[in-house]
Each structure stands twice: as structure tokens, then as C-alpha cells.
Design a protein around this motif. Structure first.
Motif, PDB file in Angstrom:
ATOM      1  N   ALA A   1       0.895  -1.032  -0.180  1.00 54.34           N
ATOM      2  CA  ALA A   1       0.107  -0.009  -0.169  1.00 54.34           C
ATOM      3  C   ALA A   1       0.782   1.336   0.032  1.00 54.34           C
ATOM      4  O   ALA A   1       0.615   2.339  -0.851  1.00 54.34           O
ATOM      5  CB  ALA A   1      -1.077  -0.033   1.254  1.00 54.34           C
ATOM      6  N   ALA A   2       2.026   1.095   0.928  1.00 57.84           N
ATOM      7  CA  ALA A   2       2.807   2.284   0.716  1.00 57.84           C
ATOM      8  C   ALA A   2       3.368   2.569  -0.560  1.00 57.84           C
ATOM      9  O   ALA A   2       3.464   3.609  -1.081  1.00 57.84           O
ATOM     10  CB  ALA A   2       3.794   2.030   2.014  1.00 57.84           C
ATOM     11  N   LYS A   3       3.938   1.437  -1.116  1.00 56.69           N
ATOM     12  CA  LYS A   3       4.533   1.576  -2.440  1.00 56.69           C
ATOM     13  C   LYS A   3       3.676   2.192  -3.350  1.00 56.69           C
ATOM     14  O   LYS A   3       4.285   2.917  -4.195  1.00 56.69           O
ATOM     15  CB  LYS A   3       4.836   0.073  -3.023  1.00 56.69           C
ATOM     16  CG  LYS A   3       5.812   0.181  -4.090  1.00 56.69           C
ATOM     17  CD  LYS A   3       6.179  -1.293  -4.643  1.00 56.69           C
ATOM     18  CE  LYS A   3       7.070  -1.415  -5.510  1.00 56.69           C
ATOM     19  NZ  LYS A   3       7.673  -2.809  -6.269  1.00 56.69           N
ATOM     20  N   LYS A   4       2.342   1.640  -3.536  1.00 56.49           N
ATOM     21  CA  LYS A   4       1.466   2.417  -4.598  1.00 56.49           C
ATOM     22  C   LYS A   4       1.338   3.740  -4.043  1.00 56.49           C
ATOM     23  O   LYS A   4       1.255   4.580  -5.301  1.00 56.49           O
ATOM     24  CB  LYS A   4       0.089   1.644  -4.245  1.00 56.49           C
ATOM     25  CG  LYS A   4      -1.010   1.864  -5.273  1.00 56.49           C
ATOM     26  CD  LYS A   4      -2.026   0.863  -4.990  1.00 56.49           C
ATOM     27  CE  LYS A   4      -1.590  -0.651  -5.351  1.00 56.49           C
ATOM     28  NZ  LYS A   4      -3.012  -1.508  -5.190  1.00 56.49           N
ATOM     29  N   GLY A   5       1.319   4.124  -2.862  1.00 55.51           N
ATOM     30  CA  GLY A   5       1.307   5.533  -2.701  1.00 55.51           C
ATOM     31  C   GLY A   5       2.782   6.297  -2.636  1.00 55.51           C
ATOM     32  O   GLY A   5       2.939   7.431  -2.353  1.00 55.51           O
ATOM     33  N   GLU A   6       3.597   5.571  -3.277  1.00 49.50           N
ATOM     34  CA  GLU A   6       4.930   6.221  -3.738  1.00 49.50           C
ATOM     35  C   GLU A   6       5.800   6.703  -2.280  1.00 49.50           C
ATOM     36  O   GLU A   6       6.316   7.739  -2.198  1.00 49.50           O
ATOM     37  CB  GLU A   6       5.003   7.390  -4.423  1.00 49.50           C
ATOM     38  CG  GLU A   6       4.119   7.251  -5.844  1.00 49.50           C
ATOM     39  CD  GLU A   6       4.430   8.224  -7.046  1.00 49.50           C
ATOM     40  OE1 GLU A   6       4.356   9.386  -6.431  1.00 49.50           O
ATOM     41  OE2 GLU A   6       4.645   7.886  -8.020  1.00 49.50           O
ATOM     42  N   ASP A   7       5.168   6.027  -1.111  1.00 44.83           N
ATOM     43  CA  ASP A   7       5.805   6.189  -0.046  1.00 44.83           C
ATOM     44  C   ASP A   7       6.437   4.873   0.544  1.00 44.83           C
ATOM     45  O   ASP A   7       6.824   4.042  -0.133  1.00 44.83           O
ATOM     46  CB  ASP A   7       4.745   6.693   1.090  1.00 44.83           C
ATOM     47  CG  ASP A   7       4.979   7.427   1.875  1.00 44.83           C
ATOM     48  OD1 ASP A   7       6.281   7.513   2.506  1.00 44.83           O
ATOM     49  OD2 ASP A   7       4.276   8.250   2.299  1.00 44.83           O
ATOM     50  N   SER A   8       6.902   5.042   1.822  1.00 41.88           N
ATOM     51  CA  SER A   8       7.806   3.784   2.372  1.00 41.88           C
ATOM     52  C   SER A   8       7.219   3.701   3.812  1.00 41.88           C
ATOM     53  O   SER A   8       6.707   4.447   4.404  1.00 41.88           O
ATOM     54  CB  SER A   8       9.012   4.258   2.429  1.00 41.88           C
ATOM     55  OG  SER A   8       9.794   5.175   2.995  1.00 41.88           O
ATOM     56  N   VAL A   9       7.810   2.405   4.435  1.00 43.91           N
ATOM     57  CA  VAL A   9       7.422   2.076   5.711  1.00 43.91           C
ATOM     58  C   VAL A   9       8.869   1.902   6.432  1.00 43.91           C
ATOM     59  O   VAL A   9       9.616   1.355   5.998  1.00 43.91           O
ATOM     60  CB  VAL A   9       6.284   1.057   5.850  1.00 43.91           C
ATOM     61  CG1 VAL A   9       5.033   1.415   5.092  1.00 43.91           C
ATOM     62  CG2 VAL A   9       6.947  -0.495   5.651  1.00 43.91           C
ATOM     63  N   GLY A  10       8.532   1.785   7.747  1.00 46.48           N
ATOM     64  CA  GLY A  10       9.484   1.275   8.838  1.00 46.48           C
ATOM     65  C   GLY A  10       9.170   0.295   9.493  1.00 46.48           C
ATOM     66  O   GLY A  10       8.020  -0.236   9.162  1.00 46.48           O
ATOM     67  N   GLY A  11       9.776  -0.324  10.658  1.00 49.61           N
ATOM     68  CA  GLY A  11       9.425  -1.333  11.330  1.00 49.61           C
ATOM     69  C   GLY A  11      10.318  -1.660  12.320  1.00 49.61           C
ATOM     70  O   GLY A  11      11.139  -0.616  12.582  1.00 49.61           O
ATOM     71  N   THR A  12      10.285  -2.825  13.103  1.00 47.09           N
ATOM     72  CA  THR A  12      11.131  -3.469  14.282  1.00 47.09           C
ATOM     73  C   THR A  12      11.425  -4.871  13.921  1.00 47.09           C
ATOM     74  O   THR A  12      10.863  -5.661  13.063  1.00 47.09           O
ATOM     75  CB  THR A  12      10.607  -3.101  15.325  1.00 47.09           C
ATOM     76  OG1 THR A  12       9.269  -3.995  15.659  1.00 47.09           O
ATOM     77  CG2 THR A  12       9.954  -1.853  15.946  1.00 47.09           C
ATOM     78  N   VAL A  13      12.596  -5.001  14.232  1.00 48.77           N
ATOM     79  CA  VAL A  13      13.265  -6.296  14.052  1.00 48.77           C
ATOM     80  C   VAL A  13      13.551  -6.750  15.546  1.00 48.77           C
ATOM     81  O   VAL A  13      14.221  -5.799  16.204  1.00 48.77           O
ATOM     82  CB  VAL A  13      14.367  -6.349  13.020  1.00 48.77           C
ATOM     83  CG1 VAL A  13      15.113  -7.636  13.263  1.00 48.77           C
ATOM     84  CG2 VAL A  13      13.868  -6.061  11.769  1.00 48.77           C
ATOM     85  N   GLU A  14      13.281  -8.002  15.723  1.00 49.95           N
ATOM     86  CA  GLU A  14      13.631  -8.779  17.134  1.00 49.95           C
ATOM     87  C   GLU A  14      14.614 -10.014  16.898  1.00 49.95           C
ATOM     88  O   GLU A  14      14.575 -10.563  15.729  1.00 49.95           O
ATOM     89  CB  GLU A  14      12.553  -9.296  17.451  1.00 49.95           C
ATOM     90  CG  GLU A  14      12.349  -9.790  18.870  1.00 49.95           C
ATOM     91  CD  GLU A  14      11.234 -10.551  19.544  1.00 49.95           C
ATOM     92  OE1 GLU A  14      10.725 -10.472  20.574  1.00 49.95           O
ATOM     93  OE2 GLU A  14      10.574 -11.146  18.699  1.00 49.95           O
ATOM     94  N   CYS A  15      15.683  -9.695  17.513  1.00 49.64           N
ATOM     95  CA  CYS A  15      16.840 -10.934  17.316  1.00 49.64           C
ATOM     96  C   CYS A  15      17.093 -11.684  18.429  1.00 49.64           C
ATOM     97  O   CYS A  15      16.973 -11.020  19.692  1.00 49.64           O
ATOM     98  CB  CYS A  15      18.196  -9.974  16.816  1.00 49.64           C
ATOM     99  SG  CYS A  15      19.350 -11.188  16.329  1.00 49.64           S
ATOM    100  N   MET A  16      17.290 -12.978  18.399  1.00 46.51           N
ATOM    101  CA  MET A  16      17.436 -13.741  19.491  1.00 46.51           C
ATOM    102  C   MET A  16      18.755 -14.757  18.961  1.00 46.51           C
ATOM    103  O   MET A  16      18.835 -15.120  18.027  1.00 46.51           O
ATOM    104  CB  MET A  16      16.145 -14.576  19.741  1.00 46.51           C
ATOM    105  CG  MET A  16      16.573 -15.787  20.879  1.00 46.51           C
ATOM    106  SD  MET A  16      15.139 -16.815  21.343  1.00 46.51           S
ATOM    107  CE  MET A  16      14.459 -15.709  22.570  1.00 46.51           C
ATOM    108  N   ALA A  17      19.513 -14.965  20.144  1.00 47.14           N
ATOM    109  CA  ALA A  17      20.730 -15.990  20.204  1.00 47.14           C
ATOM    110  C   ALA A  17      20.477 -16.821  21.189  1.00 47.14           C
ATOM    111  O   ALA A  17      20.426 -16.404  22.180  1.00 47.14           O
ATOM    112  CB  ALA A  17      21.930 -15.170  20.245  1.00 47.14           C
TER     113      ALA A  17
END
Lengths: 362, 362, 362, 362
Positions: free
Chosen positions: B202-218
Motif C-alpha cells: 500500500a505504501a509502495k502504491k502511494g509512492e511512500d515507504s514504511v519502517g518497522g522493528t526487528v527482534e533478534c535472539m541468540a
């Protein structure tokens, strides 16, 4: 690395909470700097314990002795060593903690790492007391930065679940930032401060403790600081911020808030303001590509509740290898967020100064 | 420091997005290590662009040439240099960006720092392309760690405002962590992944972009890693995580969530489990006092939306010294969070390996 | 450290004599520097093999590819990687050396250290070939230094037992120092050069090799360089000089000659010369207390004979664990002193530049 | 770097000759080490002044206070700070030296570097007094090394023009090396010692001073230490040796003597000795390719005459900007070679320990 950090301004710290002394050695200070000891003393006093009912009752004046690097009131350009003797130790308070690990503390991880030989009294080198040398370093750095028009201030934005009023991301005035140090609780609005104090005192009454968040701003920071790839401003600040005990989160500008924004909302639009490039918002906290862009440096730190609480807790006795219950007596802070504020300012000042000197390549 | 980082495993990275090549030199690898190139290739492919409609259309195979440090299929113990030639450059796309600064990018801060001499094409060394060497480093580190029973996995926990399902803080199984790499979108639950893809498109269609979060485990990380005072596990991980472009927040365990907890809720109660000390919760993300405690390492990273968007933006022309408007064409990622996942795993693997080797003091 | 060294100008080197390539990454160069590639090529040619009957017959043009850090003919301020592909390898020459250790070489110590996994062909990373990246680094540094009026030159002061004429410790002219690079053998007096060539050719005829000494001078070096305590000018120069293969001795000014002098003879008397403090002698080689004093920098290096000789030698076979005899065929230098001269100049230029940038603390 | 050096065992030193104290911080010591303070005291006493008529009359017990890093008689694994208060200062002796530069000393180069703000009393941080922390560090390192069968000893091989008897390059016995510390003058043969003392006393009578050379050997050093490229054993040893005041030359094995040898004479022939590879000669001083080969480590250091002499000397007054004459009164060493011996052993022990810990890559 490990007890030594910094590039142009290298600091070596040492000491254990109940040893003879703690201290630091600063390498890289320019020669001929007239240190304002009164302002160092003020910074040390901000962090020192025993100041109010919000803090531990341990009384440490955090008086320091400058052993080297000063001559006729000025820096010599040689390493400056400041020694801070430990005074009000109640080491007997801790004898039962040799084998019984305090939850939330470094007791167990330190016991494993140092095979049981680390000084368990008062947490040894893991003690918050080791932040006193950091404050000394920061007080020196602040003097050099102030002469260049760079000012730093931090405030509590949350404590005991009470939210405060955030800084204006486009910049607070120097007097506002510096004025925070004179408040009983470093918070922009007095009403917020009162609510926070109530929350902290409620936790204290319940033999419990609270966490919080601290927001820090630096104004006057020139564009161009930070050394990609690995010494980005964020990398270097986060490195030292996460060395401050109890800090568990660091975010710059909108930080985690970026995760729900669109690029069109997140990007800081740019414009010319009297020959200077500025941004209309400061979502990036004054840093782009790991380099300062001339806007105020802005970040937030998340601090966990003091692990030492009087309530009974389930834990282990590593000597006996069995489960046990622990009630921590002794003197503790129901909230350490207010004492963390000058520490966060200090490591920020140190880092900015270090990056400032590193940026000079000619 | 700056383009060199690490203690026992030092990495030097170099390259610009539209120069001849990017690459890295790894110092400190043990001799006689049989590198599994197939698994390095798989890791490189996870990060490479052009894989799906969620990423930029730039096609780079990220094929590497090992120039040194390998002989008869094994590491020689000498510095390993891997060169990654740039291939699918459309440098003309960038020519208009010499003077017009892209909001949210390092264009302006880099222009100031490098006095206009930095390679502006594709962001030069600020390009996300520089994360390819990090992934190479991580792929090597993962092989060494896997042989010691240490496994690392990361997933998207939020993208385009869609929240995913978090890891179990007490530990996911190795196959779950490693299985994420095989998914189109590295997310625990397929339903969450679908919703995220919709939000990104949807963001791509709107010529826009999105952020987010990433979780990492070891998992499998032994207790006792981390070198106080300054090389705490949090300090070292945050240092390299904040060197990854677009990362603006890092938190360990409960992180900022600690700020509203009481000490009695925050402390992880301890107990004996078959001669091993464990905690009933893992609020501290496997780290106490900056040292691992044997519980799974767990942290979260906040990533800002891709700054390159096609929507018109207000900005400045630094050559003319005036305001202007910019529409960025060319090839861009509507979301970089999924491409950041292998990078975050990579720098985590590198850091754990480095601290593991540093912890051996005998 | 190890394959990375330097403070403000960090160099990472990599490569093995018979691998794909050798090379370097330079970190810390200022942006906007217009590199004179022709003069870099000249420096590379001075060190390259196959130039005369005094050197090995291996022909390497030492052509380099600048992979990063240059844009539009100028440095970008980002890491500059130069790759030097290996070309004229006769790797079969070395196959018998996998287990039979060459006396005087790093074969055995390297075999122990890297457990037999190091690349034994041509000595791998121990090869003198690794000095090519050093010469590249030095050629860049020399350009920056020349623009500041600092010039460096070195000459052979002894080879094959033939002594040459020493520099005037109070300073040679720039044209004299720079003119040495244009001579067949870098020696002040042609007569000395002829005698040295005769001695070298005699050793070559006897299937043997010779050692020698090199004297190096830098003029125009400002007073005040060097960072006590540990980064004295002597410490930093000796560190890199002893990294050059075959260097076994380093002395500054009178060096070991001081041991038979009285203090009254050794001390350099001081006097004012048009507002500049100078010394009447330069026994200390321009360095006092580890810091330059404005007099010409002067030091000497002792170089051992090329260990590769065709005469039969007693040694061991590490695979069989028994004694054996070895005759080294292949291509070797009967004397490496003349090829060491540009390398010694190069690491000196690098070190002076590094200390110059470090001395700037404002 | 600068006042911090080392890789696995980092030392930070600080202090000025006439400030409150000098000292050091050691980072990286293993936890649980029971320090033998008596043997540290013995080492400190070897270097301390005021012991004989060969040394300065300044009396300093060099008593130290361990401020941190020790608990219940054992190292904690945390930084160990030892403070050495200055006691017998006659600072008035030095007041005339504020502007009148002593030839052969760091007065002028330091004055330039630190813009006149360095502590000129007794040479400030340039004082030989700063070697006391080095000796402390070495005494700790020697204990750890001795437990691994590594022993270090040094002797004067030349003083006042009198040559002594050299060590057997193939190795002296541990008792011989350790026995040197108990002699009045650390020299293998008593007859040589007597002649040296006569030469020194003659110079003293003439208000002059003498230089000399020191030879140092370490036995039991395993093959495989040293980290090419830049951290060769020679590089690392030379770095710290040249940080010792008055050291102007360093050579390993035959050193400068190699310059007149043929390759066939210089190469150390190898042979099997009960499953161990040994060499029939030890011209290379136990180091090949920058890595130890298992033979005794052997090197020589050239030391200049004490610059402080009572004879009148020509020099400058930097305040007045004119020539002047100086007679240095106060207390001085007619020879510092004997006091340098324990310092040279100390930095050698530190370096070997550091490289030993760094060599462990598993």
C-alpha cells in the motif's frame, strides 16, 4: 577496550564500590586548560548519593584528588588522574551476598565471568558508584564544549509510570537545558516532577523500586561530527550509554516511533535559514547517516527499576547449588533515574568532545 | 576506528555504492577453518536486492571474490579479504543529486563532513549496499558459532504499522530461529507476514515507504561474555547495530518497557535447573551487568522508513544555497526492514564471536 | 592490531604472495585530495622486483586497482582500497617447501602459529611482497607531507660489508634526499655504490646473499610530534620498521654509538637561529623525550641477508619429523637492502603523517 | 594509545615527577591471581633511586597503594590501579629550569608540544620516574610467566665504554638470569662489573655521565607468539622499549651485526632435538617472521648517557629567546643503565604476556 574507551579523549576507569578508591585517567586533554573545579564539584554533587529521600542513604561526598595532569591550576597535556576515595562503606551489609545472587544484578553473570573472585561487596565494579568517574569526565568535557557554544541538558521524561513533557525537538534554549541541573528533580514541568516524586515514594513505601526514561539534548553541535562506518554518532553514544548501569534502551529522535511512520512523515524536510541548512522537523534527532546535521542532538534512554529491593525474592545460592529466598536490606535507591541524569549528560559530553576532536583532520 | 571495528575479530570495510567494488578484510580468524561457501552465498542472497517487489529493482548478485586468507579451501589465519564488485549501477539516476540533498539521507551531513568530495552516487559509502560486507562477516561468524551450539535468528516484529508475534523470551528452538531465513518474509506467523506485505504494498502504491522493528535472539550463548566496563554486551551490540543504516533504536529485553515496571516485576527470579542457574522470566534479555547470564540473548531494533520516496519533498540545493523541491526517481525499497534482518543477525554473530574469543583469558 | 595499524591514518593490509591479490585499505585520508598517480607508480616501481640483476627475477608490475575512496580523481574521505593482483607466480617452485622449513625464514614459526594451514607458497603473508601495500601507503603520505614542506629520503649505508658515506646529521637538502630515488642504487656517493654492487654480485655468484644497513632522514618535520608516553616517535617508527621483513635493528641518531659517549659529548647543545631553536649537533636524530625537536629526523636500520640462498642448508622436515638438507632454487634476491629503501621511506612517511594529524588537538 | 598501550593486557600510566603521585591501571588480568607482593617490592627496589653512589641521591621508596582490582589478596579480574605517591621532591631545584632548556632532555620538545604548560619540575611526565609503573606491571607479568616456565633476565653489556661478557645466545639457565637481579650491578662477570663501576665513578668525578647497552633474554617462550603483520614480536617489543627514556637503539639477535654477514652465515640451521625443532645458532634472537620460534628471545638495547650533568652547557632561554649557559645542579645519576635493566625486563615481561594471551584464538 573494556576499562578504556574513547578515541581522542581516552578514559580509563577503575575501582570497586567497597575498595579503597575509584577513579579515572583522562588521556588527550589539551594543555593549558584552566579547569573550573567548582563546576566539577557541582556535577559530582548532582550524582552523589544521600541527597534526598529518593536516593540511597549512603553518604559519599565523592571528593576527588587530582593526582596528575594539573600544574599551577592548568592541565599539563599529560594524563589527568582523579582518585575518588570510598568513604561511607558498610561492607558488612553485603557479606551474605557472597553466594546468594541478587536477581536483576550482575552478581551471577559476574560470578561466572570472574570465577567467584570479583569483589561482591556493593556489586564491586558493577556498582553505580563507578559512574562518579564518568561524571568527572563529563564535567571536564562540558567546560571545553561550553567554550565552543555547545550545551547539554537531560531530563526525566518518565518515572514510576508518570510521563513528563518532552523537549521541543527543534531545540531548547541553553538556559533551559542548564537550568535542569538546579532542580530537585530534573524535569521540565514542576507538576510532572511532583507526580513522579509521589510515584517513587509510593514504591519506596512498598519496599519496591521504579524505572523510567531520560531524554537528553545537545545544542550548538556543529554539522559533520561522527566517523562512518563504525563510529557513527549513534554508535558511539549508544556504546557509552549502554555502559551506564541499568540502561536497557536507547533511541535517537523518533527512535522506535519511526516503525509506524511513513517515509513522507519521517523525513525531515530541509530549508535554508540565513545561509544555514535546517530541517522543519527533527525526527532524526540531529543525526543523518551517523553524522550530525547541525540540528539539536536528541535521544532517549530507558532505565530499568533499581534491582535492589527489600521485598523477598526467589534466587539461588551458587555455593550450595540450591534455590533460596533473599531479602535485601542495606541502603538502596527506590529510583535511580534522577541520579542517572547527570551521568547521561556526562557521557554525552565526553562523546561529543571526542568526535569533535576526531573530526579535525587537517 | 571508523571503518575498522572489533577486538579479536577485526573487520575493515570499504567501498561506495557506485564505485568499482565494496568489500571487507577480516582479521583474527583461526587458521584451518573450512568455510562453507554455500551457506555464505545463502546469507548474501537474503540481503541482496531485486528479490521481490518489496525491494529495490537494482539487481546485484553480491558475488564475492576471496582475494586472500584462504588456501586449499581453508582459512590461513591471515587477513581474509573478500571483494564484492558493483555491477548493476545506474549512476546517471543520481547525477541530479550532486547538489540537491535528499531529506532523511546522509546527503547533507556527508556533504558537510567531506566538503562535497564524497561520492554522492547512490549515497556512496552511506548506501545500504555497504551492509553486504557485514553479511559476509556474519555468515563466517555463524559457522564458527554453530559449531559451538550458538544459533541466531531474527524476525520482523512490526512493519508498516502491523505488529507481529514476539519470540518467547525464554527461548525459541534452533530450527525455528534458522527456519526464518527460508521464509519470504522472516516473520514467525504467516498471517502477520501477509498483513505486513499488504501494508508495504500500500505504501509502495502511494509512492511512500514504511519502517518497522526487528527482534533478534541468540540461543546457546554461554554465561560470562562481555567485558565491563565499556565493552558490555549491550555496548558492543548497540555499537554495530547503530552502524547499520536506518537503525534508530535498540533495546535489550524489556528495554523501554522497563520504564513502567516495578523492581519486583522487572527482576528475573532465579532458580536451579539441573545444575544450571536459570531465570523464570527473561526481562533482561540474557544480559546482566553487561555480561551474558546464559539465558537467550534478546533485543529489538527500530528501523526508520526508507528515506527515498517518489513523493515530492521540500529540500535545499547546497550549490545554489536555495530551497527547492525534489522527486526521487530511480529504484528504491518501499521497505528495508526485511533486508535489514540478515544484517542484524550478521552483526550479532560477529559481536558474539568477538566477545567469545575475548572472554578467553588463559 | 596485527593487520591493522595507525591512529589517524589506519592501514589494513592483506594478501599472500601466491594468492589472488595483495592490497590495503587506508582509513582517515582527508577528502578532496588529488592523488598524483604518476608519483605513486614511481614509488611502486622502486620496490618492484625484476628491475636489475641485484633483485629476484620474478616480474611483478605491482599495478594496483583503486577499488574505493576515489571519485572524479579525488579522495572521497572514505576508506581507500587498493588491490594489487599477483601475476608472475611460479607456485610450483614452492611445492617442496610445504614441509621442509627454510632456515632464516618464517616457515617454521608460521607453521607452528597457523598449525600448518598458512599458505607456504612464496612465504605467504610473510613474503616481502607484502611491502608493496606499504609503499602505496607511503606514496600517498609523501604527497601530503611534501605539500607541507616535509621530505624524506633513505640510502644504503652498508651492503655486503661495504660502508657508504653517511648523511650530514644536521640535514641534507631536499633535492639530495629526493634524488636518491633516481639512482640505480640509492647511495650518496657513486664510488660507494659501485663497491656495494661488486660485493652483492660476488655473493650472488657464490649462491649466497648479503645484508646491510639503511639510513633514513626526514627534513621539515615540525617540532612537537610524538605522543608520550607510549606513542613516542621512536616507538611508532620502530613499530612499523620492525614490521618490514628482514629488519633486525633500529637506532635513532647516534643510537648504539651513544653507549661509549659521555653525557657532555652526547648532549646536543642548543642555540637560537633567527627565532628558531636549533642544536649544534644532532646526536639525538631530531627526537628528544619521544617528541620531535625540529631538527632533521635521522635513524638507521639493520637488515639481515636474504634468507633464501641456493647453497645447501641443514634443516628439518616437519611432516616426517626428521633432519634434512635443502637447496632453495627459484628466484631470489642476492640482496634486498636496495628494495627495502623505498619501503623504509614509506613507513616513515606514513608514521610522520599519522603523528602530524594526531598532534592537532584543537 | 599514548598513555595506554597493550592488547590483552592494557596498561594506562600517569603522573609527573613532582606531582602528587604517579601510577598505573592494568586491564585484562585474570581473576583469582594471588599476587606475590614481596616479589613486586623487590622489583620496585631494583629500579628505585638512592640505592648506591651510581644513582641519584633522590630517595623514593616507590611504595605503592593498590587502589582497586584486589580483594582478599587476589585479583578480581577488574582493573588494578596502583598509586605510587611522590615523596622526596626537591621541587625548588628545578625552578630555574622553567625557561632554560636542558640539552639532551625533553624540555624543549615538550615545551613546544604542550605550549609551556607541561610540568617542568623534574621533567614532569618525561622523568625516568615514570618507569616505576612499568616495573610494577612487569613484576605482575613475571609472576604469571614464571608459572608457565618463562623466565626473563637482563644484564649490562657495556657501560662507560667497558664491554661485558654476552649471554650464550642458545640460552642461559633460569638461575643465571634470575640471579642477575641480586647483584650490585647486573653483569654476568664480576670483573666486568668492577671495570664498569670504575668508569662510571670516573665520569661522576668529572661531573659527567656515561651510556651503555643492555642485553635481555627470555627463556621458555613458546614458539608461535607474535601477530603479523604489524604486531610482530620485534614491533611490539621495540615499541615499549623505545618508550623507556634514554633508549636510542634496539636490535634483535645479531641485529646490526647482520649487515656484514652472508646469508649462509646468518641463517640459523635447524635440527630435531627430541621431537622439538631447534636451531644450531640463534642469530635471529628467537624470532623469525615476527613470530617466536621456540629459541631464547634475545635482544640488545642502546642507552644514551644521562643528559643531566653538572658541567656547563650551551643552551637557550625560551622565554627570553636568547642563548645562555646552564649548569645543572640537583641530584642526578652518573649512569642510568643499571636502573634501566629492571625496566627493560619489565616491559619485556608485559609484552610476552600480552602476546601469549593474544595468541590464544580458540
Amino acid at each position: 577496550m573494556s576499562s578504556v574507551f574513547g578515541d581522542r579523549i581516552k578514559m580509563t576507569i577503575f575501582g570497586e564500590s567497597h575498595g579503597l578508591a575509584i577513579g579515572l585517567v583522562i588521556d588527550g586533554l589539551p594543555a593549558g586548560l584552566e579547569l573550573d573545579l567548582a563546576s566539577i564539584n557541582l556535577e559530582m554533587a548532582r550524582r552523589a548519593p544521600g541527597l534526598s529521600e529518593l536516593s540511597t542513604a549512603r553518604k559519599e561526598k565523592d571528593a576527588y584528588i587530582i593526582e596528575s595532569g594539573m600544574f599551577s591550576g592548568k592541565t599539563t597535556g599529560m594524563p589527568l588522574c582523579a582518585l575518588i576515595p570510598n568513604e561511607d562503606q558498610h561492607s558488612k551489609d553485603y557479606s551474605i551476598l557472597k553466594n546468594v545472587m541478587r536477581p536483576g544484578h550482575a552478581d551471577y553473570s559476574g560470578w561466572i565471568k570472574y570465577k567467584g573472585f570479583n569483589d561482591y561487596r556493593g556489586g564491586g565494579s558493577f556498582s553505580g558508584r563507578l559512574t562518579a568517574p564518568l561524571v568527572f569526565m563529563g564535567a571536564v568535557a562540558k567546560q571545553i564544549l561550553a567554550a565552543r557554544g555547545i550545551f547539554i541538558g537531560a531530563q526525566i521524561t518518565s518515572a514510576g509510570g508518570v510521563e513528563g513533557t518532552a523537549f521541543d525537538p527543534l531545540g531548547e534554549k541553553a538556559e533551559v537545558l542548564l537550568g535542569l541541573a538546579k532542580k530537585d528533580l530534573p524535569v521540565l514541568c514542576a507538576k510532572d516532577a511532583d507526580a513522579m516524586i509521589n510515584a517513587i515514594m509510593a514504591a519506596k513505601k512498598g519496599e519496591d523500586s521504579v524505572g523510567g526514561t531520560v531524554e537528553c539534548m545537545a545544542i550548538g553541535v556543529p554539522a559533520g561530527l561522527g566517523e562512518p562506518y563504525f563510529d557513527s554518532v549513534e554508535s558511539r553514544l549508544a556504546h557509552v550509554l549502554f555502559s551506564v548501569p541499568a540502561v536497557k534502551g536507547v533511541e535517537f529522535g523518533k527512535g522506535f516511533g519511526f516503525s509506524t511512520m511513513l517515509g513522507s512523515q519521517a523525513n525531515d524536510a530541509m530549508y535554508m535559514s540565513e545561509n544555514t541548512v535546517k530541517t522543519k522537523t527533527n525526527n532524526n534527532g540531529g543525526i543523518l547517516g551517523g553524522i550530525t546535521n547541525g540540528m539539536p542532538l536528541l535521544f532517549k534512554v530507558g532505565i530499568k527499576p533499581t534491582p535492589s529491593i527489600a521485598l523477598p525474592q526467589n534466587t539461588v545460592d551458587v555455593s550450595a547449588g540450591c534455590n533460596t529466598t533473599l531479602e535485601i536490606n542495606g541502603r538502596h535507591d527506590p529510583c535511580i533515574v534522577q541520579r542517572a541524569v547527570p551521568v547521561i549528560e556526562a557521557v554525552t559530553a565526553w562523546t561529543i568532545l571526542d568526535l569533535l576532536l576526531a573530526a579535525n583532520r587537517s
